[in-house]
Each structure stands twice: as C-alpha cells, then as structure tokens.
Design an enzyme around this catalytic site. Structure first.
Site, PDB file in Angstrom:
ATOM      1  N   GLU A   1       0.869  -1.100  -0.138  1.00  0.00           N
ATOM      2  CA  GLU A   1       0.167  -0.097  -0.479  1.00  0.00           C
ATOM      3  C   GLU A   1       0.982   1.357  -0.072  1.00  0.00           C
ATOM      4  O   GLU A   1       0.408   2.299  -0.699  1.00  0.00           O
ATOM      5  CB  GLU A   1      -1.636   0.277   1.346  1.00  0.00           C
ATOM      6  CG  GLU A   1      -1.993  -1.094   0.591  1.00  0.00           C
ATOM      7  CD  GLU A   1      -2.775  -0.632  -0.161  1.00  0.00           C
ATOM      8  OE1 GLU A   1      -3.221   0.487  -0.520  1.00  0.00           O
ATOM      9  OE2 GLU A   1      -3.187  -1.834  -0.785  1.00  0.00           O
TER      10      GLU A   1
ATOM     11  N   TRP B   1       1.905   1.481  -3.586  1.00  0.00           N
ATOM     12  CA  TRP B   1       1.126   2.694  -4.874  1.00  0.00           C
ATOM     13  C   TRP B   1       0.746   3.836  -3.873  1.00  0.00           C
ATOM     14  O   TRP B   1       1.029   4.442  -5.453  1.00  0.00           O
ATOM     15  CB  TRP B   1      -0.139   1.535  -3.497  1.00  0.00           C
ATOM     16  CG  TRP B   1      -0.799   0.792  -4.794  1.00  0.00           C
ATOM     17  CD1 TRP B   1      -0.811  -1.022  -3.716  1.00  0.00           C
ATOM     18  CD2 TRP B   1      -1.731   0.311  -6.244  1.00  0.00           C
ATOM     19  NE1 TRP B   1      -1.232  -1.581  -5.285  1.00  0.00           N
ATOM     20  CE2 TRP B   1      -1.748  -0.798  -6.215  1.00  0.00           C
ATOM     21  CE3 TRP B   1      -1.887   1.219  -6.665  1.00  0.00           C
ATOM     22  CZ2 TRP B   1      -1.963  -1.326  -7.491  1.00  0.00           C
ATOM     23  CZ3 TRP B   1      -1.930   1.244  -8.345  1.00  0.00           C
ATOM     24  CH2 TRP B   1      -2.252  -0.184  -8.450  1.00  0.00           C
TER      25      TRP B   1
ATOM     26  N   TRP C   1      -8.963   7.837  -7.520  1.00  0.00           N
ATOM     27  CA  TRP C   1     -10.411   7.997  -8.931  1.00  0.00           C
ATOM     28  C   TRP C   1     -10.184   7.910 -10.107  1.00  0.00           C
ATOM     29  O   TRP C   1     -11.081   6.888 -10.764  1.00  0.00           O
ATOM     30  CB  TRP C   1     -10.454   9.543  -8.634  1.00  0.00           C
ATOM     31  CG  TRP C   1     -11.510   9.949  -7.657  1.00  0.00           C
ATOM     32  CD1 TRP C   1     -10.626  10.471  -6.011  1.00  0.00           C
ATOM     33  CD2 TRP C   1     -12.842   9.788  -7.386  1.00  0.00           C
ATOM     34  NE1 TRP C   1     -11.979  10.741  -5.078  1.00  0.00           N
ATOM     35  CE2 TRP C   1     -13.474   9.693  -6.031  1.00  0.00           C
ATOM     36  CE3 TRP C   1     -14.127   9.166  -8.704  1.00  0.00           C
ATOM     37  CZ2 TRP C   1     -14.549  10.577  -6.017  1.00  0.00           C
ATOM     38  CZ3 TRP C   1     -15.095   9.510  -7.775  1.00  0.00           C
ATOM     39  CH2 TRP C   1     -15.699   9.549  -6.431  1.00  0.00           C
TER      40      TRP C   1
END
Length: 471
Positions: A273, A276, A381
């Site tokens: 994570e 990312w 998004w």
C-alpha cells in the site's frame, strides 16, 4: 553561515533529510513555511486538512524553538509568489543555503524549479532531497529508461531499488541555541476542527506504534472491513509529513533481515500500500496531464459524462438508496475521513452507476478529506473510473449491494452512519427499501436512485466505444 530549511508537506524533524543536512552543515539554522492560501483553495484543501496543518505547524514550531531554531511563516498568495518571498527572506537572514524536500505534482514541480532558478541567479544554493518517498521517481525505470505505467512491474522494481539502497539510519539533533518562545501560528482560510487527529510528534509516533504492535499482523485480512479498526489511520500524517516513510520502513525492516522481502502477510500488504502511494507520486512526476484534470488514458477524455446536479447531490449527501455508499459519504461529511474500501465503493458508484464525471468526485473528496493527497486521490479516482493505468478497468464495476454484503455483512458500519437504518435487520440491511415499505413506511430513507444492473451495462458499452474511438 546561516541555512534555511523550507518546510512544505514534511512537517517533522525526525527522518527528514533536508533537516539533517542543514543541521549537520551549518552552525545557524532557521526554518520557514510558505502559506499559499489562494493556491491551497484552488487545490481544494479541505478546512479540516488546513486545521490539522495549522496545529501541526504550531507543534513543529515548538519542537524547533526548544532547539533554539525559529520557524517563520510567509503568507504568500500563490505559488507564483514563492520564489520572490523566499529570496527576500534569505536576504533578511543573510543565508546562502536553502534546504528542502521536493514535491511531485506539476504545480509543485514548477514552483520548486522556479525557487531554485531564482535563488541561483542571486548566488544562493538549493539543496534538494526526496524524503516524501522511499524511492525517488528517477530511480524506478524500465529497461528502456522510461517510467512504469502499471503497478505490478513498478512494485517489483521498487522493491529491488529499496533493497539495494536500504533504509537511512536515524540521527540526533542537538540544540543550535538557547530555547526560544514560539509565536502562535494562524493560517488564513476556512478551518474545521481536526482535534480527533494528533498534531504532536509524540502522539503521532504513539499512534503509529499502536498500529505496528497491535494491528499490523492482521492488516492483510482486516483492512477491508469498515466496521473494524483494521487500517493504519496514518494517512493524514503521511500527507502533511508529520510521519516520515523512512520511520515506517525502519520499523518494517526490523521484522525481517531480508527487508523489503520476507515480511509476513500483514506487513507485506501494508508495504504494498505504501508502494501504491509512491506509484501515484511517480506518475504525477512523469505525466503532466494527471495534474491538469485529464485521464491517464487520453482517449477516455471523450467519455460523454451525464450532467445531473440531482444525482451528484444525492451522492454527496449520502442519499442514494444504496446503504454502503450512503454510510461512506456520511462518514466523510461527518469526520473528514472514509475507510479505504468504502472510498473505492463510493467512487465506483459515482462513475459507473451514476455516470458522473470522476473529476467531480475527485474534487469533492479533496474538499472534505483531512488526508487529502492530490496524487493518491487522483490515482484512486482514475483507477475507479477506468481512466487510469490499468489495461481493461471498465470491466471492473463494483456492485454496491454485493460489496456491502461482503465487507459489512452484519450492517454494523451502515447502522453507525445511516440513522434511518438502525432498526433494519441484517438480512435486509443492504437492500432495505422493501423492508421499510412493509414495516416502516414513514422512514425517510430513499429508494435506490438508479438500477445498478442497467447502469453497469450502459457504462461498459459506452466505455468500450470510447476505448475503440467510436465516440
């Protein structure tokens, strides 16, 4: 000779290369922050993020003052005024060296380069570090010398570089002079109480240690369930830089001699994570259009988004008739934070069920989130919208009912945030409208705003046409 440390999104003394280098190389050090309210407004800084930033600045000022270093705040309207403001400040301080950590989105990239150029013209040297990330963008390259466009190959290379360079050793800062009395710092702009989030280094590090000691082991399995405290809840501190990624990496490295390899599932998932987060920062550095409201996949800019203020307001207010979506939006509006799994669910719903432009959601999130990171928010998004780095993302459409059933099976999270559904049995909590019609007709909770199956099929069909250049 005096050196100046320019703080931005790195509001810490621990594990901050810019701080360490200035401290080591200069007898006299002063610190400065450029508060650019007009730019922050344009970048949709939320009132809660701004409030936490102000509180953290005051804590940092106190930490610096205890070491005999003053923290100055320059109120500058926009980024464009930063080079001149910093130059004037350097002149006042008779300083010839500026230390700072660079940032990666386009506006910040342009600002930092302008600062370096302006100061260089006047004989002032800039010393630039990369402490917002574990691995700098230039260090992760394909065999052809380009950047990675997909996460998995990026992650493999990122791990290799991290293994080669290791984690920096900690350092101690000695007092530069007698302790000072720090003045109170007040930022311009609207603020919203952020007191549920820590602002002192001691409390922030304690929060990290609690997660590390108590929840990291189960992170891989617990992080997707919003009714549980399974995530780190450290994102606001990573965003304003009050917690450094090197601090985190050093603690993870203590778990295995083979770091970054050899971690157990929970720690390994958390490291991915963090990767990312860095992947999206790297993409910002390499791809200017991501900072300009455009899709990573250029053809997706042609998608014919629906324009519906009614749908958008229902989504913003958590009144879509889909309980897991509404719970997430109400959590966001109430607390300035939302569980990560739910962020993906509500984002998918806005785009693929309501057919609204992902940029509306991107901006709304930033306007509300205490941890609003431009790079991570944009990346998330675009991943949800199918405009980002994945090869065939338009087939990935979350079913909000199924997501709720899987990740909030008893409805505990939903009942916490959607008062109208507190009495609905678990069997009906994810599709409550029929039960309410039978047992609680006066309940104001709305029926589903759209039919998921129909909207899903329409989105996939339209997106495929866009991808093939037919629209």
């Amino acid at each position: 000779m005096t050196a100046v440390i320019w703080f931005k999104q790195d509001l810490r003394l621990q594990d901050n290369t810019a701080v360490a280098q200035a401290w080591q190389n200069h007898e006299q050090v002063v610190a400065v922050v450029t508060a650019t309210e007009a730019t922050w407004q344009r970048h949709h800084w939320s009132p809660m993020k701004r409030d936490l930033y102000q509180r953290r600045l005051n804590s940092l000022a106190a930490e610096l003052a205890a070491l005999g270093v003053a923290l100055h705040v320059l109120q500058v309207h926009t980024y464009a005024g930063v080079p001149a403001a910093l130059y004037n400040f350097m002149q006042q301080q008779q300083a010839k060296h500026l230390y700072f950590n660079r940032e990666y989105p386009l506006d910040e990239k342009v600002r930092d380069r302008a600062v370096v150029g302006w100061l260089q013209q006047h004989g002032i040297q800039s010393h630039i570090s990369d402490d917002l990330l574990l691995v700098a963008p230039e260090q992760v390259q394909t065999g052809q010398g380009s950047y990675y466009k997909k996460f998995t190959p990026f992650y493999k290379r990122w791990l290799t570089v991290l293994a080669e360079q290791g984690v920096p050793a900690p350092y101690q800062l000695n007092a530069k002079a007698a302790a000072l009395q720090p003045p109170a710092i007040h930022l311009q702009g609207e603020k919203r109480d952020s007191s549920q989030w820590a602002a002192t280094s001691e409390t922030i590090l304690h929060t990290f240690e609690l997660f590390y000691n108590e929840r990291l082991h189960g992170y891989g399995t617990e992080r997707d369930f919003p009714a549980k405290l399974g995530t780190s809840t450290l994102s606001p501190y990573l965003e304003n830089g009050s917690l450094g990624v090197s601090t985190i990496a050093r603690q993870l490295a203590a778990l295995t001699p083979d770091f970054p390899y050899g971690l157990e599932q929970g720690a390994n998932t958390w490291l991915s994570e963090l990767a990312w987060r860095e992947f999206y920062q790297h993409l910002m550095w390499h791809v200017a259009r991501l900072s300009q409201g455009k899709g990573f996949q250029q053809e997706t800019d042609a998608y014919p988004w629906t324009i519906s203020e009614t749908r958008f307001q229902a989504w913003c207010e958590g009144r879509t008739g889909y309980p897991i979506v509404d719970a997430g939006m109400r959590e966001l509006n109430t607390t300035g934070w939302m569980h990560n799994r739910v962020r993906m669910i509500v984002a998918s719903f806005l785009v693929k069920d309501l057919h609204l432009d992902w940029r509306l959601g991107e901006a709304y999130f930033m306007q509300q989130l205490v941890d609003g990171s431009f790079a991570a928010n944009n990346g998330g998004w675009q991943w949800s919208a199918g405009t980002g780095t994945d090869a065939a993302p338009y087939f990935r459409v979350f079913n909000p009912q199924r997501q709720g059933e899987k990740f909030d099976p008893s409805g505990s999270y939903i009942r916490k945030w959607v008062d109208e559904l507190k009495q609905v049995p678990a069997k009906h909590i994810h599709t409550p409208y029929g039960w309410l019609q039978q047992y609680d007709r006066s309940n104001s909770y709305p029926k589903p705003i759209v039919d998921h199956g129909t909207m899903r099929d329409t989105f996939i069909t339209t997106f495929k046409q866009v991808k093939n250049g037919l629209l």
